[in-house]
Design an enzyme around this catalytic site. Structure first.
Site, mmCIF file in Angstrom:
data_model
loop_
_atom_site.group_PDB
_atom_site.id
_atom_site.type_symbol
_atom_site.label_atom_id
_atom_site.label_comp_id
_atom_site.label_asym_id
_atom_site.label_seq_id
_atom_site.Cartn_x
_atom_site.Cartn_y
_atom_site.Cartn_z
ATOM 1 N N CYS A 257 69.086 13.160 77.408
ATOM 2 C CA CYS A 257 70.188 12.511 78.144
ATOM 3 C C CYS A 257 69.688 11.474 79.155
ATOM 4 O O CYS A 257 69.257 10.415 78.758
ATOM 5 C CB CYS A 257 71.098 13.557 78.774
ATOM 6 S SG CYS A 257 72.108 14.377 77.511
ATOM 7 N N HIS A 343 72.594 17.465 74.123
ATOM 8 C CA HIS A 343 71.983 18.673 74.690
ATOM 9 C C HIS A 343 71.658 19.709 73.621
ATOM 10 O O HIS A 343 72.492 20.555 73.300
ATOM 11 C CB HIS A 343 72.914 19.281 75.733
ATOM 12 C CG HIS A 343 72.929 18.537 77.025
ATOM 13 N ND1 HIS A 343 72.004 18.747 78.018
ATOM 14 C CD2 HIS A 343 73.746 17.555 77.479
ATOM 15 C CE1 HIS A 343 72.254 17.942 79.037
ATOM 16 N NE2 HIS A 343 73.305 17.212 78.737
ATOM 17 N N GLU A 345 69.851 22.272 73.922
ATOM 18 C CA GLU A 345 69.803 23.622 74.498
ATOM 19 C C GLU A 345 71.183 24.271 74.588
ATOM 20 O O GLU A 345 71.295 25.482 74.757
ATOM 21 C CB GLU A 345 69.160 23.577 75.894
ATOM 22 C CG GLU A 345 70.074 23.182 77.021
ATOM 23 C CD GLU A 345 70.475 21.715 77.019
ATOM 24 O OE1 GLU A 345 71.467 21.374 77.691
ATOM 25 O OE2 GLU A 345 69.798 20.911 76.347
#
Length: 366
Positions: A257, A343, A345
């Site tokens: 990001c 993202h 994760e």
């Protein structure tokens, strides 16, 4: 103290548009850029994500608070959004392992919230007119006073916010006897990123946003990581310089990001503020290398310039956002470096993007 009185409240946009609702929790006013998230679940992770610092969150899901909060489901040390706007707020919760109600959580962390808002109309308005500054007011302050205060709130474009959420001192995460050592530059890092790295036999030292390449190198890391975070990437001249020096030394580098945008700027690729940004857990991305699709979690209001990236001989676009064609990932052709604009994760797929952490480890192995 429990607040039970629900006062009339408003959200005032910078163009003068007003939406009405009812107050939740504490009384007062809060300012920030208004944005919306399309996720149906994961509200606690969203509220504690440092990337949302300085933003008023509009929840598109009709119900917020129905499963309470759990102290193990946070992405930082506390709530990072500036305020919340929602349709239906659940004062009661039904999940057995919840540690409390969302209302109590908001009161404890002094978050201002407004519910009973026509969020479909509000989101539609933002979609048509773009992200803009706004104020939530739950204490009866006059609209004229709010307009004066709102006019003094800085625009997100050009705003450096990483310093507001980054750690003040370096800290360690994971097993010190792990196989790999990672130096992470904290621009607003999410805890689950650290969990994913530690799960892959990494010991991580997390450095403040203004650390130098020399600082990070003092840990003798096997790889470097540039984290997510809030605000405009362009003012982060220190982080951009760190990325340049990592690349000059051809060390393994992974960015997510804001870190992805910093890597772009380090390569001379400009960034720009998006009309609305991408925020949700259902964003479709295509991996151009494998040809596979991924359902991703995204939270960003800036992006790297696609045309400049396509014309750069040293860089390659690896992922593309299927809704609007914006760049979702890139890698360097002659350096040990790659990054993504989403993202991995967060795992909404739930495992569509977890391979990216494995690729980082493979790059370290050489």
């Amino acid at each position: 103290m429990k607040y039970t009185t629900r006062q009339s409240a408003i959200i005032l946009l910078s163009d003068g548009t007003i939406f009405h609702g009812k107050s939740i929790g504490i009384s007062g006013s809060t300012f920030g850029e208004v944005c919306f998230n399309t996720g149906m679940t994961g509200y606690q992770e969203i509220f504690t994500d440092p990337s949302y610092f300085g933003q008023i969150m509009v929840a598109t899901n009709a119900h917020i608070g129905n499963y309470g909060v759990n102290e193990n489901e946070v992405e930082s040390d506390g709530i990072k959004i500036a305020g919340l706007v929602c349709k239906n707020f659940s004062f009661n919760y039904s999940r057995a392992d919840a540690s409390g109600s969302l209302e109590e959580y908001f009161i404890k962390q002094n978050l201002i919230c407004i519910s009973d808002v026509d969020t479909r109309a509000l989101v539609s308005y933002i979609r048509d007119n773009g992200a803009m500054n706004a104020v939530i007011c739950t204490d009866g302050t006059s609209v004229d006073e709010l307009k004066v205060s709102l006019a003094n709130v800085p625009d997100m474009k050009g705003l450096e916010l990483a310093s507001k959420v980054s750690t003040k001192v370096a800290y360690y995460y994971g097993d010190e006897n792990a196989t790999y050592k990672i130096a992470a530059l904290d621009l607003g890092i999410k805890t689950n990123i650290l969990r994913n790295l530690a799960k892959r036999d990494c010991y991580i030292k997390v450095f403040p946003f203004d650390s130098t390449y020399s600082d990070l190198s003092s840990f003798s890391p096997d790889g470097f990581f540039l984290s997510n975070g809030p605000g405009d990437p362009e003012p982060l001249v220190g982080a951009i310089q760190v990325a340049k020096e990592i690349l000059e030394n051809n060390r393994p580098l992974f960015g997510i990001c804001l870190g992805h945008q910093v890597i772009g700027l380090a390569n001379g690729i400009s960034t720009y503020k998006m009309f609305n940004g991408h925020r949700g857990i259902n964003h479709p991305v295509k991996n151009l290398i494998s040809g596979k699709g991924e359902i991703t979690s995204q939270n960003h209001g800036f992006a790297v310039n696609k045309e400049e990236l396509e014309n750069n001989a040293d860089l390659e676009i690896t992922h593309i956002h299927l809704n609007d064609g914006t760049v979702a990932g890139m890698r360097m052709k002659h350096k040990n470096c790659f990054s993504v604009q989403y993202h991995p994760e967060a795992s909404p797929g739930p495992h569509d993007s977890s391979y990216l952490f494995d690729e980082f480890i493979d790059n370290i192995k050489g």
